[in-house]
Motif scaffolding. Structure first.
Motif, PDB file in Angstrom:
ATOM      1  N   ASN A 130     116.530 116.158  95.249  1.00 53.58           N
ATOM      2  CA  ASN A 130     115.206 116.567  95.737  1.00 53.58           C
ATOM      3  C   ASN A 130     115.039 118.078  95.623  1.00 53.58           C
ATOM      4  N   SER A 131     116.104 118.796  96.027  1.00 53.56           N
ATOM      5  CA  SER A 131     116.017 120.251  95.995  1.00 53.56           C
ATOM      6  C   SER A 131     115.791 120.747  94.563  1.00 53.56           C
ATOM      7  N   LEU A 132     116.461 120.085  93.628  1.00 55.95           N
ATOM      8  CA  LEU A 132     116.287 120.499  92.245  1.00 55.95           C
ATOM      9  C   LEU A 132     114.905 120.091  91.744  1.00 55.95           C
ATOM     10  N   LYS A 133     114.495 118.874  92.156  1.00 54.12           N
ATOM     11  CA  LYS A 133     113.228 118.330  91.673  1.00 54.12           C
ATOM     12  C   LYS A 133     112.049 119.150  92.203  1.00 54.12           C
ATOM     13  N   TYR A 134     112.089 119.484  93.471  1.00 51.78           N
ATOM     14  CA  TYR A 134     110.958 120.189  94.083  1.00 51.78           C
ATOM     15  C   TYR A 134     111.266 121.666  94.225  1.00 51.78           C
ATOM     16  N   ARG A 135     111.891 122.228  93.232  1.00 49.14           N
ATOM     17  CA  ARG A 135     112.202 123.653  93.238  1.00 49.14           C
ATOM     18  C   ARG A 135     110.935 124.435  92.989  1.00 49.14           C
ATOM     19  N   SER A 136     110.993 125.679  93.397  1.00 46.45           N
ATOM     20  CA  SER A 136     109.856 126.554  93.117  1.00 46.45           C
ATOM     21  C   SER A 136     110.047 127.137  91.733  1.00 46.45           C
ATOM     22  N   LYS A 137     108.966 127.151  90.961  1.00 47.68           N
ATOM     23  CA  LYS A 137     109.089 127.667  89.609  1.00 47.68           C
ATOM     24  C   LYS A 137     109.173 129.172  89.638  1.00 47.68           C
ATOM     25  N   GLU A 138     108.865 129.757  90.745  1.00 46.28           N
ATOM     26  CA  GLU A 138     108.841 131.215  90.844  1.00 46.28           C
ATOM     27  C   GLU A 138     110.217 131.810  91.106  1.00 46.28           C
ATOM     28  N   ARG A 139     111.174 130.971  91.515  1.00 44.17           N
ATOM     29  CA  ARG A 139     112.493 131.553  91.811  1.00 44.17           C
ATOM     30  C   ARG A 139     113.607 130.606  91.383  1.00 44.17           C
ATOM     31  N   ILE A 140     114.767 131.195  91.285  1.00 45.88           N
ATOM     32  CA  ILE A 140     115.944 130.426  90.894  1.00 45.88           C
ATOM     33  C   ILE A 140     116.347 129.582  92.098  1.00 45.88           C
ATOM     34  N   PRO A 141     116.530 128.275  91.872  1.00 39.37           N
ATOM     35  CA  PRO A 141     116.886 127.411  93.008  1.00 39.37           C
ATOM     36  C   PRO A 141     118.216 127.835  93.654  1.00 39.37           C
ATOM     37  N   GLN A 142     118.186 127.921  94.981  1.00 38.41           N
ATOM     38  CA  GLN A 142     119.395 128.224  95.737  1.00 38.41           C
ATOM     39  C   GLN A 142     119.585 127.081  96.717  1.00 38.41           C
ATOM     40  N   ILE A 143     120.749 126.454  96.658  1.00 36.97           N
ATOM     41  CA  ILE A 143     121.006 125.323  97.535  1.00 36.97           C
ATOM     42  C   ILE A 143     122.292 125.604  98.322  1.00 36.97           C
ATOM     43  N   GLU A 144     122.221 125.436  99.612  1.00 38.34           N
ATOM     44  CA  GLU A 144     123.411 125.653 100.441  1.00 38.34           C
ATOM     45  C   GLU A 144     123.725 124.369 101.199  1.00 38.34           C
ATOM     46  N   VAL A 145     124.992 123.959 101.095  1.00 34.97           N
ATOM     47  CA  VAL A 145     125.436 122.791 101.851  1.00 34.97           C
ATOM     48  C   VAL A 145     126.498 123.281 102.845  1.00 34.97           C
ATOM     49  N   THR A 146     126.261 123.053 104.150  1.00 32.70           N
ATOM     50  CA  THR A 146     127.172 123.572 105.175  1.00 32.70           C
ATOM     51  C   THR A 146     127.545 122.470 106.166  1.00 32.70           C
ATOM     52  N   SER A 147     128.831 122.447 106.547  1.00 37.48           N
ATOM     53  CA  SER A 147     129.225 121.498 107.603  1.00 37.48           C
ATOM     54  C   SER A 147     129.496 122.276 108.894  1.00 37.48           C
ATOM     55  N   GLU A 148     129.256 121.604 110.025  1.00 32.87           N
ATOM     56  CA  GLU A 148     129.454 122.235 111.335  1.00 32.87           C
ATOM     57  C   GLU A 148     129.967 121.191 112.300  1.00 32.87           C
ATOM     58  N   MET A 149     130.578 121.680 113.399  1.00 33.16           N
ATOM     59  CA  MET A 149     130.954 120.763 114.470  1.00 33.16           C
ATOM     60  C   MET A 149     130.056 121.075 115.670  1.00 33.16           C
ATOM     61  N   VAL A 150     129.275 120.114 116.095  1.00 24.09           N
ATOM     62  CA  VAL A 150     128.426 120.304 117.285  1.00 24.09           C
ATOM     63  C   VAL A 150     128.744 119.192 118.264  1.00 24.09           C
ATOM     64  N   ASN A 151     129.246 119.581 119.433  1.00 21.60           N
ATOM     65  CA  ASN A 151     129.642 118.620 120.465  1.00 21.60           C
ATOM     66  C   ASN A 151     130.614 117.575 119.912  1.00 21.60           C
ATOM     67  N   GLY A 152     131.530 118.053 119.114  1.00 22.11           N
ATOM     68  CA  GLY A 152     132.556 117.158 118.585  1.00 22.11           C
ATOM     69  C   GLY A 152     132.071 116.257 117.470  1.00 22.11           C
ATOM     70  N   LYS A 153     130.838 116.509 117.026  1.00 23.84           N
ATOM     71  CA  LYS A 153     130.307 115.670 115.947  1.00 23.84           C
ATOM     72  C   LYS A 153     130.017 116.524 114.722  1.00 23.84           C
ATOM     73  N   VAL A 154     130.161 115.879 113.580  1.00 22.97           N
ATOM     74  CA  VAL A 154     129.962 116.620 112.333  1.00 22.97           C
ATOM     75  C   VAL A 154     128.471 116.697 112.007  1.00 22.97           C
ATOM     76  N   ASN A 155     128.043 117.903 111.747  1.00 18.91           N
ATOM     77  CA  ASN A 155     126.666 118.102 111.293  1.00 18.91           C
ATOM     78  C   ASN A 155     126.724 118.632 109.839  1.00 18.91           C
ATOM     79  N   LEU A 156     125.741 118.215 109.093  1.00 15.07           N
ATOM     80  CA  LEU A 156     125.708 118.650 107.691  1.00 15.07           C
ATOM     81  C   LEU A 156     124.291 119.102 107.388  1.00 15.07           C
ATOM     82  N   SER A 157     124.171 120.264 106.769  1.00 11.98           N
ATOM     83  CA  SER A 157     122.806 120.701 106.451  1.00 11.98           C
ATOM     84  C   SER A 157     122.680 121.054 104.973  1.00 11.98           C
ATOM     85  N   PHE A 158     121.507 120.729 104.405  1.00  9.46           N
ATOM     86  CA  PHE A 158     121.160 121.030 103.009  1.00  9.46           C
ATOM     87  C   PHE A 158     119.942 121.928 103.024  1.00  9.46           C
ATOM     88  N   ARG A 159     120.169 123.165 102.553  1.00 14.00           N
ATOM     89  CA  ARG A 159     119.040 124.094 102.601  1.00 14.00           C
ATOM     90  C   ARG A 159     118.694 124.530 101.184  1.00 14.00           C
TER      91      ARG A 159
END
Lengths: 873, 138
Positions: free
Chosen positions: A780-809
């Protein structure tokens, strides 16, 4: 002998007149002849016949008092021997028994050193002696009176400046009676602070030749102070020359103290008079003059500071009291002592009770100077007294009213005494002879054993015993009585007597029975509590509920029935109840439990009510067993919980259903309706060319429909797959694989994909699902990229209250969440006019996450980028 | 005819658009057709031509489910615009949804004359056009 005769004759002649007046006789005693020669006057004095020979034996008969005669003879003999003279006053008794006083003077006549004769004179001094004795007697009396009245006299000669004191003063100032002292000596013992004043006063008196009465203090040896009043009169000689003062000093301490007290307390007194309603008066009995205090004048309605007779003072005394008042006053005057008395006065038709107290003031002669009186209004007191009297009368009735009688049984005489009321209770004549059997004969046959047991117990324990039993009267009437008995012991602890009370409690019993019946008929378990939460009575329902018998519970504390964990919560409620005792349901919180005999807890609802029974403050505790209700409640609660779970499930199912409805209406119905329309058009078209063109449309619709159906099948299988296989999946491996898939795309768009899995590098998950999630989101990030800028995608994992969180920005086009937020994860939803948007990816991603128990959310800003956050379980 | 009947289709489904255009052709009624793949494009066109009645459609067939701006979002925007539009436009909602919620919501907009379910048959389309022509002549 001649000489002697001559001498006597000469004497006779020379002092003939004197002889007559002074009654002086002359006598001679011849040592040699042992003879007395007396002149005529001597014989007269001694009332002896002229010429009687005193030395003769019979002489003694003329002198009645032998001892005196011996005394005289000895005097003369001593005179002869010791050659001294004598002068004696001797009391003699003459022949007729009359006592006479004579002065006997004698001296020796010498011849060559030898006493040859004793001569002397005798004078009748009876008159002088009598008056002298009288004076002594009087003086004694005066001294006695002086002493008693605390009065002393003194005479001050201003010329010599010396003072002669009376016995009393002499005694007080410590000098022998009759000696003269200086003024300073006299005033030596005056109170130090008053000496100067006294001295000045005395010298001023001399100057002015008048004596003003004054007071001074006098200090006794023991240190106590007396108050002395000094009165004085000047005396003058025959030439009217001032010679000095005759003074009297009187101890007026008592009087003065009274006055002083009055003075000191005058102000207080005035107020007190009004407040305590008393008046003060002074009555000069001699002149019948009464003066009184302001308050008294107000009471008597006479002008202040006026004088009036005693009759005015007692004018308001009602006729029936007047004789008593008069008698009381007369007695005071007569006895010179104030016996307090009471009387009534009528003022404005109101009866006032007056108590009269006072003091009689007397002068040195014991004469009444005046009488001080205090008349106090004691009406209030009197009313209280009257009330007390009537209360006493009430008390006299109390026994009768409370139906109590008392009795006494003397063991030594075996005599039994009953009070009047006891006879009344037993309804027998008071004259009837009573013994122990009398009482016992009345005891109800069924109760005799009980009563005997109690009496025996008393005899043994020698303590107070009580028993409630029935008595059967002569007329067959049955009464319930409460017998209380105790014993009196002698020193060896033997019973001397048995005594006690007996109360007819029939009515109370009846009331109690009624109450008990009422209690029994109550539908709920009821406890009656007395002081300190002690159970006094329980009903059958309570017995049933708790499994105790009445006997087991009565006398126990209610704490026995309540689990101790409620103690803390009960205390404030109990306090609140007693502070405001009224019927109220005991709300201890959520649940109150009570304990039965088997210590099983029973859920209850308790209502407390104050109860007035037999004059005691009791507490009724009504206990409702709410076990059944509790059970229902529990059932309802359980059902509710079940329903909630069901609802939740249904809601989930509904959501799926709604999703499915959505899917059927939009994603299935739409292609189907398109197919229908195309079929219609196909029928209407005659042209083969047009029909073959139309066919490509059919193919599009059918391929779309196929994709939709496949997606649906996949989603449904994901959702229904409850036991999805889990395994450790390393995020970095998944990302690497995803990048491989999109290699061409990444190369073409020059997209930069960063990752940070340092906080959580792996997760226990379904590997294919996780790969699908990564592919969809990064795709999706690649598909709906902005034509005005180079796509930047960050995938990060975190521990919140003992649970794994994952974010795609990403920094792509972003989505207007205001417009599309509600359908972002729906099937076939596309939000961009993008040729590749099919609306399947996010739908599947959400399905794959939720199937594993996680959630996914989105935040986005148009033309800035989108972040998907995944919370895994 | 200077001003032929102007039919407007707002729908992202190209197959559907094709079927309507084809059906209209079979009606033998002189008309012209305009199509917009979503509500936003349609709204842009109407806003631009709000003072030009000749350019505005007589009838709009409005789909619900569309990307960018769906049918309801269009209606909401149109409602604010309606008073300033120089022409009476008949709007029908045409959707494959049979959800009563959607139907009720569609009917709550006064601008919507009726809610029609897909597929829209050609005789039904004919009746709509004829009805619109009659009503708008007055």
């Amino acid at each position: 002998m001649n000489i002697e005769n001559y001498q006597i004759q000469n004497l006779d002649v020379a002092i003939a007149d004197l002889n007559e007046i002074a009654r002086i006789g002359y006598w001679v005693f011849s040592v040699k002849t042992n003879e007395y020669r007396l002149d005529k006057v001597t014989y007269e004095i001694l009332q002896l016949p002229y010429g009687v020979d005193l030395n003769k034996k019979e002489t003694t008969s003329y002198c009645m008092n032998e001892d005196k005669w011996i005394f005289i003879k000895e005097l003369i003999n001593n005179e002869v021997k010791q050659k001294t003279s004598f002068n004696h006053e001797i009391e003699l008794e003459v022949q007729n028994g009359t006592p006479i006083w004579v002065q006997l003077i004698g001296k020796c006549n010498y011849n060559e050193g030898e006493c040859i004769k004793v001569s002397g004179m005798i004078q009748d001094i009876t008159a002088r002696k009598t008056s002298e004795n009288q004076l002594i007697e009087k003086n004694e009396l005066l001294n006695f009176q002086e002493n008693k009245a605390g009065i002393g006299h003194w005479k001050w000669n201003s010329k010599t400046n010396l003072v002669t004191c009376s016995k009393n003063i002499s005694r007080i100032i410590g000098v022998p009676y009759g000696s003269v002292v200086t003024v300073d000596h006299l005033i030596n013992s005056v109170h130090p602070e008053d000496i100067e004043f006294v001295r000045n006063h005395l010298y001023d008196s001399v100057t002015s030749e008048t004596f003003d009465t004054f007071f001074h203090r006098f200090q006794l040896e023991d240190g106590s102070e007396r108050i002395i009043q000094v009165l004085g009169e000047p005396f003058f000689d025959e030439y009217s020359q001032f010679k000095g003062f005759i003074c009297s000093s009187q101890d007026i301490t008592t009087i003065k103290q009274f006055e002083k007290e009055l003075l000191e307390k005058n102000q207080l007194f005035k107020v007190a008079q009004q407040r305590a309603k008393f008046g003060y008066w002074q009555w000069e009995v001699k002149n019948d003059i009464v003066t009184c205090s302001e308050n008294m004048s107000r009471l008597l309605r006479v002008e202040e500071n006026t004088e009036f007779p005693i009759s005015t003072l007692i004018k308001d005394v009602p006729p029936q009291d007047i004789a008593h008042v008069r008698a009381s006053l007369d007695k005071i005057v007569k006895k010179k002592y104030f016996d307090s008395f009471s009387h009534r006065v009528m003022i404005d038709d109101e009866i006032i009770y007056v108590k009269v107290q006072g003091k009689v003031i007397t002068d040195s002669e014991g004469e009444i100077v005046n009488i001080l009186g205090v008349s106090q209004d004691i009406t209030d007191q009197k009313l209280i007294e009257n009330e007390l009297i009537s209360n006493n009368q009430l008390l006299a009735f109390a026994e009768q009213i409370s139906k109590i009688g008392h009795w006494q049984w003397d063991f030594s005489t075996n005599i039994v005494k009953w009070s009047t009321n006891l006879y009344r209770i037993f309804e027998i004549n008071e004259n009837q002879k009573i013994d122990f059997e009398t009482y016992f004969s009345f005891v109800h046959p069924d109760d005799q054993e009980k009563v005997t047991a109690k009496i025996n117990a008393l005899t043994e324990n020698k303590n107070l015993e009580g028993v409630v039993h029935r008595i059967v009267l002569k007329n067959g009437k049955i009464k319930t009585v409460e017998l209380l008995a105790t014993v009196n012991l002698d020193r060896s602890a033997n019973i001397v007597e048995m005594l006690g009370t007996l109360q007819d409690v029939s009515e109370q019993r009846a009331e109690q029975m009624k109450f008990k019946a009422l209690l029994e008929s109550a539908p709920n378990a009821t406890l009656i509590l007395g002081k300190d939460n002690i159970i006094q009575m329980i009903n059958i329902q309570a017995e049933r509920l708790f499994g105790y018998t009445s006997k087991e519970l009565v006398g126990q504390s209610i704490d026995l029935l309540i689990p101790s964990r409620f103690d803390e919560r009960r205390a404030p409620l109990r306090e609140a109840f007693f502070a405001n005792p009224k019927i109220k349901t005991y709300n201890i919180g959520d649940d109150l439990y009570m304990l039965d005999k088997q210590h099983i807890e029973i859920p209850v609802e308790v209502t407390l009510g104050p109860l007035q029974l037999e004059g005691d403050f009791l507490l009724s505790v009504v206990i409702r067993d709410v076990t059944a209700e509790k059970n229902y409640q529990r059932k309802i609660l359980n059902s509710k919980e079940e329903l909630e779970i069901l609802t939740e499930e249904l809601t989930t199912q509904n959501q799926q259903l709604a999703d499915f409805t959505q899917i059927t209406s939009h994603n299935l119905r739409a292609p189907v309706s398109n197919l229908n329309s195309l079929v219609d058009i196909y029928k209407m078209m005659g042209n083969e060319q047009e029909r073959s063109e139309l066919f490509s449309k059919f193919e599009t619709v059918i391929s779309h429909l196929t994709l939709t159906l496949n997606t649906l099948i996949e989603a449904l299988s994901t959702k229904s797959n409850t036991s999805i296989e889990r395994g450790d999946v390393i995020f970095n491996d998944v990302l690497t694989k995803t990048k491989e898939i999109f290699t061409a795309e990444i190369t073409r768009t020059k997209a930069v994909i960063k990752s940070d899995f340092s906080k959580a590098s792996s997760i226990s998950y379904h590997k294919i699902y996780l790969e699908s999630i990564f592919q969809n989101l990064i795709g999706n990030s690649l598909k709906y990229r902005s034509k005005e800028r180079i796509p930047q995608i960050e995938v990060t994992s975190e521990m919140v209250n003992g649970k794994v969180n994952l974010s795609f920005r990403d920094n792509g086009l972003g989505i207007d969440l205001k417009k599309h937020g509600h359908k972002i994860f729906g099937l076939n939803k596309v939000f961009h006019n993008h040729p590749e948007a099919k609306g399947i990816g996010l739908f599947m991603t959400k399905t794959q996450i939720e199937a594993m128990g996680g959630t996914i959310s989105i935040s986005s800003k148009v033309n800035e980028g989108t972040t998907f956050s995944i919370q895994f379980i | 005819m200077k001003n032929p009947f102007h039919l407007c289709i707002v729908d992202d489904d190209d197959i559907y658009r094709f079927t309507i255009i084809q059906s209209a052709k079979f009606l033998k009624i002189e008309h012209k057709t305009s199509v917009f793949p979503n509500g936003e494009e349609a709204l842009t066109y109407i806003t631009e031509n709000q003072n030009n009645p000749d350019a505005l459609p007589h009838l709009i067939l409005l789909d619900i489910d569309m990307p960018i701006m769906d049918g309801f979002q269009f209606l909401k925007a149109y409602k604010a615009l309606e008073a300033t539009i120089a022409k009476e436009i008949a709007i029908y909602m045409v959707s494959s949804s049979v959800d009563p919620e959607d139907i009720e919501k569609a009917n709550s907009y006064t601008a919507v004359i009726d809610y029609l379910s897909k597929p829209l048959k050609s005789d039904k389309l004919k009746a709509l056009i004829e009805k619109t022509v009659v009503e708008q002549k007055h």
